[in-house]
Write a protein that holds these residues in place. Structure first.
Motif, mmCIF file in Angstrom:
data_model
loop_
_atom_site.group_PDB
_atom_site.id
_atom_site.type_symbol
_atom_site.label_atom_id
_atom_site.label_comp_id
_atom_site.label_asym_id
_atom_site.label_seq_id
_atom_site.Cartn_x
_atom_site.Cartn_y
_atom_site.Cartn_z
ATOM 1 N N GLN A 18 0.826 -1.206 0.000
ATOM 2 C CA GLN A 18 0.000 0.000 0.000
ATOM 3 C C GLN A 18 0.859 1.255 0.000
ATOM 4 O O GLN A 18 0.541 2.224 -0.687
ATOM 5 N N GLN B 165 0.863 4.248 -2.960
ATOM 6 C CA GLN B 165 0.618 5.675 -2.772
ATOM 7 C C GLN B 165 1.840 6.503 -3.145
ATOM 8 O O GLN B 165 1.703 7.591 -3.704
ATOM 9 N N SER C 254 3.918 5.837 -5.465
ATOM 10 C CA SER C 254 4.074 5.892 -6.909
ATOM 11 C C SER C 254 3.275 7.040 -7.490
ATOM 12 O O SER C 254 3.717 7.698 -8.435
ATOM 13 N N GLU C 255 2.089 7.335 -6.921
ATOM 14 C CA GLU C 255 1.314 8.475 -7.410
ATOM 15 C C GLU C 255 2.094 9.766 -7.214
ATOM 16 O O GLU C 255 2.148 10.631 -8.076
ATOM 17 N N ARG C 256 2.715 9.883 -6.030
ATOM 18 C CA ARG C 256 3.367 11.146 -5.687
ATOM 19 C C ARG C 256 4.635 11.365 -6.498
ATOM 20 O O ARG C 256 4.872 12.459 -7.002
ATOM 21 N N THR D 28 5.684 9.967 -9.385
ATOM 22 C CA THR D 28 5.647 10.002 -10.849
ATOM 23 C C THR D 28 4.851 11.191 -11.340
ATOM 24 O O THR D 28 4.540 11.287 -12.526
ATOM 25 N N MET D 29 4.529 12.122 -10.444
ATOM 26 C CA MET D 29 3.642 13.218 -10.833
ATOM 27 C C MET D 29 4.267 14.115 -11.883
ATOM 28 O O MET D 29 3.624 14.524 -12.840
ATOM 29 N N ARG E 101 6.651 13.612 -14.003
ATOM 30 C CA ARG E 101 7.290 12.975 -15.160
ATOM 31 C C ARG E 101 6.342 12.698 -16.301
ATOM 32 O O ARG E 101 5.182 12.400 -16.070
ATOM 33 N N PRO E 102 6.812 12.684 -17.514
ATOM 34 C CA PRO E 102 6.031 12.099 -18.599
ATOM 35 C C PRO E 102 5.946 10.578 -18.407
ATOM 36 O O PRO E 102 6.674 10.018 -17.605
ATOM 37 N N ARG E 103 5.066 9.972 -19.168
ATOM 38 C CA ARG E 103 4.812 8.550 -18.940
ATOM 39 C C ARG E 103 5.995 7.688 -19.378
ATOM 40 O O ARG E 103 6.782 8.063 -20.232
ATOM 41 N N PHE E 104 6.103 6.510 -18.775
ATOM 42 C CA PHE E 104 7.190 5.589 -19.113
ATOM 43 C C PHE E 104 6.867 4.854 -20.405
ATOM 44 O O PHE E 104 5.744 4.444 -20.630
ATOM 45 N N ASN E 105 7.898 4.659 -21.235
ATOM 46 C CA ASN E 105 7.661 3.951 -22.493
ATOM 47 C C ASN E 105 7.685 2.450 -22.310
ATOM 48 O O ASN E 105 6.958 1.723 -22.949
ATOM 49 N N ASN F 163 1.151 -0.166 -9.511
ATOM 50 C CA ASN F 163 0.348 1.012 -9.817
ATOM 51 C C ASN F 163 0.685 1.566 -11.193
ATOM 52 O O ASN F 163 -0.098 2.300 -11.789
ATOM 53 N N LEU F 164 1.878 1.226 -11.714
ATOM 54 C CA LEU F 164 2.215 1.634 -13.069
ATOM 55 C C LEU F 164 1.702 0.638 -14.091
ATOM 56 O O LEU F 164 1.953 0.776 -15.277
#
Lengths: 176, 143
Positions: free
Chosen positions: A43, A47, A49-51, A53-54, A56-60, A151-152
């Protein structure tokens, strides 16, 4: 280097969590205790991971996500990078940390080692018990990694090994 | 004026839908948000060469419908934010700013230990922050 109060608080809290789950809640069921601790880590990782990766652009792809863990995520959590990353390019990654901060203040009781020469049969259990106790402390960071990746959208299994104190390696196996 | 904001999870389950009009067309706004999810998926899977980069979070104007404009934003964790507005002259920078603040409010709401991931966001603090952000949308451009 200055040590923050919250770092010491977290160290103590984690030690107490492991001790509580292993000795008080599930006294002889270490697997169950390990799973509960790992679920707490899951858990937390979810949580975090949300904070983190805010911005950043998305991972390829998966490798980019793992590299993010090795550099930025580990830096945020433990103020250092992962020291060594190995992969077999088929979904397995090994992240090695040469001075994992939650193991940094642990040591194996030297009496257990000295009894090696005296009594061969007693020491393997003493040595095993110590390693086993230390491994319980690694379930929480394994859970953090699993929660972060799930979460990703990357389902995986994470396990940890202690090489020599305080070096440890986390093995991430991505489910294809 | 913003009429509706929505947060949709990675399995297209609604996590938060809030409309800001007095009129009773909440159902129509829900329908618009639902249709926009398809457009988001299409944008992410088939990137246009002239559009935003493949891995950028802000997706831009998704599509205009009736007198509404629908903007989309996709986070790293596959959570989609949808914004429905009736403004005719909306600046790109304003919308980006809006989504940045909305994302920050969302991260704080999800970090709540009592929040169950996958269930709707029921935090009053989140609702208040969102209405503050919505109220201040576009006001800076008036100055």
């Amino acid at each position: 280097m200055v040590r923050e109060v919250s770092e010491s608080c977290l160290d103590n809290l984690l030690t107490e969590v492991v001790s509580c789950y292993c000795n008080r809640f599930y006294p002889n069921k270490h697997d169950l205790a390990a799973r509960r601790i790992e679920a707490i880590g899951y858990q937390v990782g979810h949580q975090l991971s949300e904070r983190y990766t805010m911005e950043r652009p998305r991972f390829n792809d998966h490798l980019e996500a793992i590299k993010f863990i090795c550099k930025d995520f580990w830096l945020e959590l433990f103020k250092k990078h992962i020291d060594n990353l190995r992969t077999n390019h088929r979904g397995t990654f090994v992240l090695q940390d040469n001075k994992f901060c939650w193991l940094a203040h642990m040591s194996i009781d030297p009496l257990a080692d000295s009894s090696k020469s005296a009594d061969g049969s007693a020491s393997p259990t003493a040595g095993n018990k110590a390693t086993h106790a230390m491994k319980m402390h690694l379930y929480f960071p394994c859970g953090i990694l699993r929660g972060f990746l799930s979460n990703l959208g990357i389902l995986c299994a994470v396990s940890a090994d202690i090489l020599t104190l305080p070096t440890c390696a986390f093995t991430i196996r991505i489910k294809a | 004026m913003i009429v509706c904001v929505a947060v949709v999870g990675h399995q297209n389950n609604p996590l938060y839908i809030q409309s800001f009009t007095e009129a009773d067309d909440a159902l129509k706004l829900h329908h618009i948000v639902h249709c926009s999810l398809d457009v988001v998926d299409e944008r992410v899977n088939n990137p246009k060469k002239t559009g935003p980069l493949l891995n950028e979070t802000f997706l831009g104007l998704l599509y205009p419908i009736e007198n509404f404009k629908v903007y989309g934003y996709l986070t790293n964790t596959k959570v989609k934010f949808i914004l429905v507005t009736t403004d005719l002259d909306v600046k790109d920078a304003d919308v980006r700013n809006f989504f940045r603040r909305f994302h920050a409010a969302y991260v704080d709401a999800v970090s709540n230990p009592f929040h169950v991931p996958g269930k709707k966001i029921t935090s009053r603090t989140f609702a208040e922050r969102v209405s503050t952000i919505v109220k201040s949308f576009g006001l800076s451009s008036a100055v």
